[in-house]
Design an enzyme around this catalytic site. Structure first.
Site, short mmCIF file in Angstrom:
data_model
loop_
_atom_site.label_atom_id
_atom_site.label_comp_id
_atom_site.label_asym_id
_atom_site.label_seq_id
_atom_site.Cartn_x
_atom_site.Cartn_y
_atom_site.Cartn_z
CE LYS A 52 35.50 32.80 46.78
NZ LYS A 52 36.71 32.96 45.98
CD GLN A 96 39.37 35.34 46.70
OE1 GLN A 96 38.82 34.27 46.96
NE2 GLN A 96 38.88 36.16 45.79
CG ASP A 119 39.23 28.90 42.46
OD1 ASP A 119 38.06 29.30 42.44
OD2 ASP A 119 40.11 29.33 43.23
N1 GUN Z 1 39.35 36.20 42.52
C1 GUN Z 1 38.29 36.61 41.79
N2 GUN Z 1 37.51 35.56 41.47
C2 GUN Z 1 38.09 34.48 42.01
C3 GUN Z 1 37.74 33.10 42.02
O1 GUN Z 1 36.74 32.65 41.45
N3 GUN Z 1 38.59 32.30 42.70
C4 GUN Z 1 39.71 32.75 43.31
N4 GUN Z 1 40.49 31.88 43.93
N5 GUN Z 1 40.06 34.02 43.31
C5 GUN Z 1 39.25 34.88 42.67
#
Ligand code: GUN
Length: 282
Positions: A52, A96, A119
């Site tokens: 990211k 995350q 998200d």
């Molecule tokens: N863990 C697995 N997929 C995601 C996601 O799309 N966003 C976040 N914040 N954590 C995750």
């Protein structure tokens, strides 16, 4: 033999569009900044967070990493989120998941300001998606939609089967397909006749987290197959929820793992962060 949907390539196109938007905002003296919060030492989460941040660098979004130790308390994490909510420099907040045991993910998600919730996990944003009036699309489902659109296959009127009913993927994915006028079926662990339902899918989305769950006998000839799974096999290899080798013989289009949905999730996150900056500077 199925055509392979190249998520790496399509995600790069999305990121290049985002990069142009970031440049336009910069010309208006608007900077774009994403706060990335990671708690603990989950190796998969570390890889995702690094990816990211790399994407942020590529498109010109500033990223701020907040790496907290495994023993962080819920209150410490909530205090950080509240600080980031107030910070005008920060446009998006990404925590995350999964979080270490003892931290209530629901509580964490509902503490993030809905306007910075890139998200789209907050109940306010989930509700907006439900009624079709939203700023942020959930990253993985929106990425899947872009992949399906890239095939040129019409969605309207088609039977779309989503396997998995998670809040992050299955449920919002079903809603996005519904908005495009698909007929949607959601399957899950208690579904009795999974194989028969899947056989009727024009578009099949597997989002369960079970290696090779979808086999060729479950797939209609020519179907679009989107594999959201990301499973680590005992030999260390990554594989999806779809048995790629056999299903590609039957499907019309198929996403690989890795290189399918994963890069699209990150590209959508970049889009959402720019959207957040735009909305906050209106
Ligand atoms: N863990 C697995 N997929 C995601 C996601 O799309 N966003 C976040 N914040 N954590 C995750």
């Amino acid at each position: 033999m199925a055509k392979i949907i190249d998520g790496k390539q399509i995600s790069m196109q999305v990121k290049m569009q985002v990069k142009e938007e970031v440049q336009q905002l910069t010309e208006q003296q608007i900077s774009v900044c994403l706060a990335v919060v990671i708690v603990g030492n989950d190796p998969a989460s570390r890889v995702y967070v690094n990816n990211k941040k790399k994407a942020c660098d590529l498109v010109g979004i500033q990223s701020m990493e907040y790496a907290l130790p495994e023993e962080t308390t819920q209150q410490e994490l909530l205090t950080l989120i509240e600080k980031l909510n107030q910070d005008k420099q920060i446009n998006g907040i990404l925590v995350q998941l999964p979080l270490p045991k003892g931290i209530d993910e629901k509580k964490v998600i509902e503490t993030i300001s809905p306007q910075k919730d890139v998200d789209a996990f907050h109940a306010v944003n989930v509700g907006k998606i439900m009624i079709g009036n939203y700023d942020f699309l959930p990253c993985t489902p929106a990425g899947c939609m872009d992949l399906i659109r890239s095939t040129g296959v019409e969605i309207q009127g088609k039977h779309c089967v989503v396997i998995g009913r998670s809040n992050i993927v299955g449920k919002p994915m079903s809603m996005l397909m519904l908005h495009e006028n698909a007929t949607v079926t959601i399957c899950h662990s208690k579904t009795v006749n999974l194989k028969e339902v899947c056989q009727t899918a024009d578009i099949l989305i597997a989002a369960v987290g079970k290696a090779n769950l979808v086999t060729a006998d479950m797939v209609k000839q020519g179907a679009v197959v989107i594999d959201v799974g990301m499973n680590r096999l005992p030999n260390g290899k990554l594989c999806g929820d779809v048995d790629f080798q056999t299903v590609q013989e039957v499907a019309g289009y198929i996403t690989p793992v890795p290189g399918g949905v994963g890069p699209m999730t990150i590209a959508t996150l970049m889009k959402n962060t720019v959207t957040a900056a735009k909305v906050q500077n209106q």
